[in-house]
Design a protein around this motif. Structure first.
Motif, PDB file in Angstrom:
ATOM      1  N   LEU A 153       0.166   1.929  12.128  1.00  0.00           N
ATOM      2  CA  LEU A 153       1.378   1.252  11.660  1.00  0.00           C
ATOM      3  C   LEU A 153       1.632   1.551  10.192  1.00  0.00           C
ATOM      4  CD1 LEU A 153       3.614  -0.687  12.578  1.00  0.00           C
ATOM      5  CD2 LEU A 153       2.157  -2.586  11.829  1.00  0.00           C
ATOM      6  N   LEU A 154       0.568   1.583   9.393  1.00  0.00           N
ATOM      7  CA  LEU A 154       0.694   1.923   7.972  1.00  0.00           C
ATOM      8  C   LEU A 154       1.220   3.345   7.807  1.00  0.00           C
ATOM      9  CD1 LEU A 154       0.212   1.572   4.931  1.00  0.00           C
ATOM     10  CD2 LEU A 154      -2.194   2.142   5.325  1.00  0.00           C
ATOM     11  N   ALA A 155       0.681   4.287   8.587  1.00  0.00           N
ATOM     12  CA  ALA A 155       1.123   5.682   8.507  1.00  0.00           C
ATOM     13  C   ALA A 155       2.587   5.812   8.923  1.00  0.00           C
ATOM     14  CB  ALA A 155       0.237   6.566   9.381  1.00  0.00           C
ATOM     15  N   LEU A 156       2.976   5.096   9.969  1.00  0.00           N
ATOM     16  CA  LEU A 156       4.366   5.142  10.434  1.00  0.00           C
ATOM     17  C   LEU A 156       5.308   4.585   9.370  1.00  0.00           C
ATOM     18  CD1 LEU A 156       6.475   5.594  12.660  1.00  0.00           C
ATOM     19  CD2 LEU A 156       5.939   3.291  13.518  1.00  0.00           C
ATOM     20  N   HIS A 157       4.926   3.475   8.768  1.00  0.00           N
ATOM     21  CA  HIS A 157       5.758   2.873   7.719  1.00  0.00           C
ATOM     22  C   HIS A 157       5.904   3.828   6.537  1.00  0.00           C
ATOM     23  CE1 HIS A 157       7.449  -0.343   5.215  1.00  0.00           C
ATOM     24  NE2 HIS A 157       6.675   0.116   4.250  1.00  0.00           N
ATOM     25  N   PHE A 158       4.805   4.443   6.118  1.00  0.00           N
ATOM     26  CA  PHE A 158       4.857   5.355   4.978  1.00  0.00           C
ATOM     27  C   PHE A 158       5.733   6.568   5.291  1.00  0.00           C
ATOM     28  CE2 PHE A 158       3.120   8.879   2.401  1.00  0.00           C
ATOM     29  CZ  PHE A 158       3.336   8.329   1.139  1.00  0.00           C
ATOM     30  N   TRP A 159       5.600   7.110   6.495  1.00  0.00           N
ATOM     31  CA  TRP A 159       6.417   8.269   6.896  1.00  0.00           C
ATOM     32  C   TRP A 159       7.900   7.894   6.898  1.00  0.00           C
ATOM     33  CZ3 TRP A 159       9.642   8.984  11.193  1.00  0.00           C
ATOM     34  CH2 TRP A 159      10.095  10.286  11.367  1.00  0.00           C
ATOM     35  N   MET A 160       8.216   6.715   7.433  1.00  0.00           N
ATOM     36  CA  MET A 160       9.618   6.292   7.483  1.00  0.00           C
ATOM     37  C   MET A 160      10.185   6.096   6.079  1.00  0.00           C
ATOM     38  SD  MET A 160       9.600   3.600  10.681  1.00  0.00           S
ATOM     39  CE  MET A 160      11.308   3.152  10.380  1.00  0.00           C
ATOM     40  N   ALA A 178       7.088  -2.187 -12.027  1.00  0.00           N
ATOM     41  CA  ALA A 178       8.116  -2.884 -11.265  1.00  0.00           C
ATOM     42  C   ALA A 178       9.298  -1.951 -11.005  1.00  0.00           C
ATOM     43  CB  ALA A 178       8.584  -4.122 -12.029  1.00  0.00           C
ATOM     44  N   ASP A 179       9.844  -2.021  -9.794  1.00  0.00           N
ATOM     45  CA  ASP A 179      11.006  -1.208  -9.451  1.00  0.00           C
ATOM     46  C   ASP A 179      11.742  -1.876  -8.292  1.00  0.00           C
ATOM     47  OD1 ASP A 179       9.567  -0.596  -7.111  1.00  0.00           O
ATOM     48  OD2 ASP A 179       8.700   1.199  -7.997  1.00  0.00           O
ATOM     49  N   GLN A 180      12.684  -1.165  -7.727  1.00  0.00           N
ATOM     50  CA  GLN A 180      13.442  -1.675  -6.588  1.00  0.00           C
ATOM     51  C   GLN A 180      13.253  -0.755  -5.383  1.00  0.00           C
ATOM     52  OE1 GLN A 180      17.447  -2.259  -8.394  1.00  0.00           O
ATOM     53  NE2 GLN A 180      17.162  -4.410  -7.863  1.00  0.00           N
ATOM     54  N   GLU A 181      12.015  -0.520  -5.030  1.00  0.00           N
ATOM     55  CA  GLU A 181      11.708   0.410  -3.944  1.00  0.00           C
ATOM     56  C   GLU A 181      10.907  -0.241  -2.824  1.00  0.00           C
ATOM     57  OE1 GLU A 181       9.827   3.753  -5.782  1.00  0.00           O
ATOM     58  OE2 GLU A 181      11.508   4.137  -7.123  1.00  0.00           O
ATOM     59  N   HIS A 182      10.821  -1.567  -2.826  1.00  0.00           N
ATOM     60  CA  HIS A 182      10.150  -2.263  -1.732  1.00  0.00           C
ATOM     61  C   HIS A 182      11.009  -2.206  -0.474  1.00  0.00           C
ATOM     62  CE1 HIS A 182       6.705  -4.049  -3.826  1.00  0.00           C
ATOM     63  NE2 HIS A 182       7.496  -4.130  -4.877  1.00  0.00           N
ATOM     64  N   PHE A 183      10.402  -2.575   0.632  1.00  0.00           N
ATOM     65  CA  PHE A 183      11.089  -2.513   1.910  1.00  0.00           C
ATOM     66  C   PHE A 183      12.358  -3.372   1.896  1.00  0.00           C
ATOM     67  CE2 PHE A 183      11.006  -3.623   6.647  1.00  0.00           C
ATOM     68  CZ  PHE A 183      11.718  -2.487   6.994  1.00  0.00           C
ATOM     69  N   HIS A 184      12.286  -4.555   1.281  1.00  0.00           N
ATOM     70  CA  HIS A 184      13.479  -5.408   1.270  1.00  0.00           C
ATOM     71  C   HIS A 184      14.581  -4.794   0.396  1.00  0.00           C
ATOM     72  CE1 HIS A 184      10.913  -6.998  -2.038  1.00  0.00           C
ATOM     73  NE2 HIS A 184      12.056  -7.186  -2.685  1.00  0.00           N
ATOM     74  N   ARG A 212       4.217   5.662  -5.515  1.00  0.00           N
ATOM     75  CA  ARG A 212       4.299   5.673  -6.978  1.00  0.00           C
ATOM     76  C   ARG A 212       3.279   6.646  -7.568  1.00  0.00           C
ATOM     77  NH1 ARG A 212       4.582  -0.906  -7.859  1.00  0.00           N
ATOM     78  NH2 ARG A 212       6.782  -1.188  -7.338  1.00  0.00           N
ATOM     79  N   VAL A 213       2.085   6.661  -7.001  1.00  0.00           N
ATOM     80  CA  VAL A 213       1.064   7.601  -7.487  1.00  0.00           C
ATOM     81  C   VAL A 213       1.509   9.033  -7.254  1.00  0.00           C
ATOM     82  CG1 VAL A 213      -1.285   8.426  -7.117  1.00  0.00           C
ATOM     83  CG2 VAL A 213      -0.838   5.974  -7.230  1.00  0.00           C
ATOM     84  N   ILE A 218       0.833  -1.209   0.000  1.00  0.00           N
ATOM     85  CA  ILE A 218       0.000   0.000   0.000  1.00  0.00           C
ATOM     86  C   ILE A 218       0.864   1.253   0.000  1.00  0.00           C
ATOM     87  CG2 ILE A 218      -1.675   1.342   1.321  1.00  0.00           C
ATOM     88  CD1 ILE A 218      -2.793  -1.346   2.350  1.00  0.00           C
ATOM     89  N   ALA A 219       1.871   1.294   0.875  1.00  0.00           N
ATOM     90  CA  ALA A 219       2.738   2.466   0.964  1.00  0.00           C
ATOM     91  C   ALA A 219       3.490   2.699  -0.341  1.00  0.00           C
ATOM     92  CB  ALA A 219       3.720   2.297   2.124  1.00  0.00           C
ATOM     93  N   LEU A 220       3.974   1.620  -0.943  1.00  0.00           N
ATOM     94  CA  LEU A 220       4.733   1.758  -2.184  1.00  0.00           C
ATOM     95  C   LEU A 220       3.845   2.250  -3.325  1.00  0.00           C
ATOM     96  CD1 LEU A 220       7.369   1.401  -3.710  1.00  0.00           C
ATOM     97  CD2 LEU A 220       6.769  -0.986  -4.093  1.00  0.00           C
TER      98      LEU A 220
END
Length: 363
Positions: free
Chosen positions: A333-340, A279-285, A269-270, A263-265
């Motif tokens: 948790l979603l908001a925190l992840h997106f902010w980080m 496809a890109d290389q911007e996932h958390f991993h 992108r939007v 969701i955050a990714l």
């Protein structure tokens, strides 16, 4: 709780699924090289050896065959196997010839319709997400929203399949925690089917994790589509109806990390005016790898985070925490992840290289 006789039968079924998966993986390796069902290194990929894409095929065949050996009725699971077969076939063709995104989506929608219209597994409501006494019923939107949710989760599994063992491990965590809830709920059929799936995943991980320096096989799109579909089937089936075993919001927590990352990714992108499906290389991993973590360290960290989130879901379920508080916690948790993630992209020193102009525009 289940009796000793049933427990032994479930264990025997799991052992069969595990052994059959391992045998199929071993046998299909030379076949994959012969027909070209392999993943070559290069581009965005992090592996350095040509690797067979047979994990999904082996897991599905072992899963389906082992299910036929169980002494339970499988009539209610016909659409589960039909949808899984469809996605495994389409995924294998995609692994061979790289189908267009539109064709993959059509297959996913078709499998979702098999689940909803054929199997009767539908999101009828979202539970008590906002108000403790107000059931959020979906009414006529039930089927279309279920299809959207199913396609979304299938793609969440597919998108997180960028690190050896990651997608399979995260699905396994969700299946195990679902199994715990089903065990205490005494749902024998669900436990049996999910146990078989868990056993096939464990066998696959023995070949996929870099225990010998590199992965021996990959699951391919056939595997990620298959695992995503089966997982969403059980998340929906166990969280709906008057006899539901868990609340819909608990289902979110059991698979929280891939959902939140996806969701955050897609939102990012939007904001960057890109296709959310590009496809890109911007996932958390990818971020963890860029930060200097080794693949094994990144995998371990993400598995621990996913396990922690699943444990929060289990705790909320067994302690009877109000659904709306669990939902607000998930949103937090979603908001925190997106902010980080946005802060990480903003700090160039984190990457050790400059960001693109489009990144600076949003960060």
């Amino acid at each position: 709780m289940l009796g000793n006789g049933m427990s032994r039968e479930l264990f025997a079924g799991g052992l069969l699924a595990f052994a059959l998966t391992a045998v199929l993986l071993w046998v299909l390796v030379p076949v994959a090289h012969h027909v070209g069902l392999v993943d070559h290194p290069g581009g965005r990929k992090t592996h350095y050896h040509t690797t067979p894409l047979i994990g999904g095929i082996a897991m599905f065949v072992a899963f389906a065959f082992s299910a036929l050996m169980l002494d339970i009725s499988l009539s209610s699971y016909r659409m589960l196997f039909a949808g899984s077969l469809l996605l495994v076939v389409v995924g294998a063709i995609d692994d061979l010839y790289e189908l267009s995104a539109s064709r993959r989506f059509i297959a996913q929608i078709a499998a979702s319709l098999l689940m909803t219209l054929g199997g009767g597994v539908v999101l009828v409501d979202f539970g008590y997400l906002v108000m403790p006494d107000n059931l959020l019923s979906l009414g006529p939107l039930a089927v279309p929203l279920t299809v959207i949710a199913t396609v979304g989760l299938i793609n969440a599994v597919n998108m997180v399949d960028g690190l050896d063992g990651l997608a399979a491990s995260l699905v396994l965590i969700a299946i195990i925690t679902l199994g715990v809830i089903a065990w205490f709920g005494g749902d024998v059929q669900e436990i049996a089917i999910m146990g078989l799936l868990g056993a096939t995943i464990l066998a696959f991980l023995l070949f996929n994790l870099r225990l010998r320096g590199r992965a021996l096989v990959f699951m391919g799109d056939a595997g990620s589509l298959f695992l995503g579909f089966v997982l969403v089937w059980f998340l929906v089936a166990l969280s709906q109806g008057e006899q539901r075993l868990l609340a819909p919001v608990t289902a979110l927590w059991l698979f929280a990390l891939p959902l939140i990352d996806t969701i955050a990714l897609m939102v990012r992108r939007v904001l960057l005016r890109r296709s959310p499906f590009l496809a890109d290389q911007e996932h958390f991993h990818h971020i963890l790898l860029a930060a200097g973590f080794s693949p094994r360290q990144a995998l371990s960290l993400m598995v621990l985070l996913a396990l922690a989130a699943a444990c929060v879901g289990l705790a909320g379920h067994f302690l009877g925490v109000s659904e709306h508080w669990m939902f607000f916690g998930f949103l937090g948790l979603l908001a925190l992840h997106f902010w980080m993630i946005m802060r990480i992209w903003h700090r160039r020193r984190f990457w050790g290289r400059p960001l693109s102009p489009s990144d600076d525009a949003v960060a």
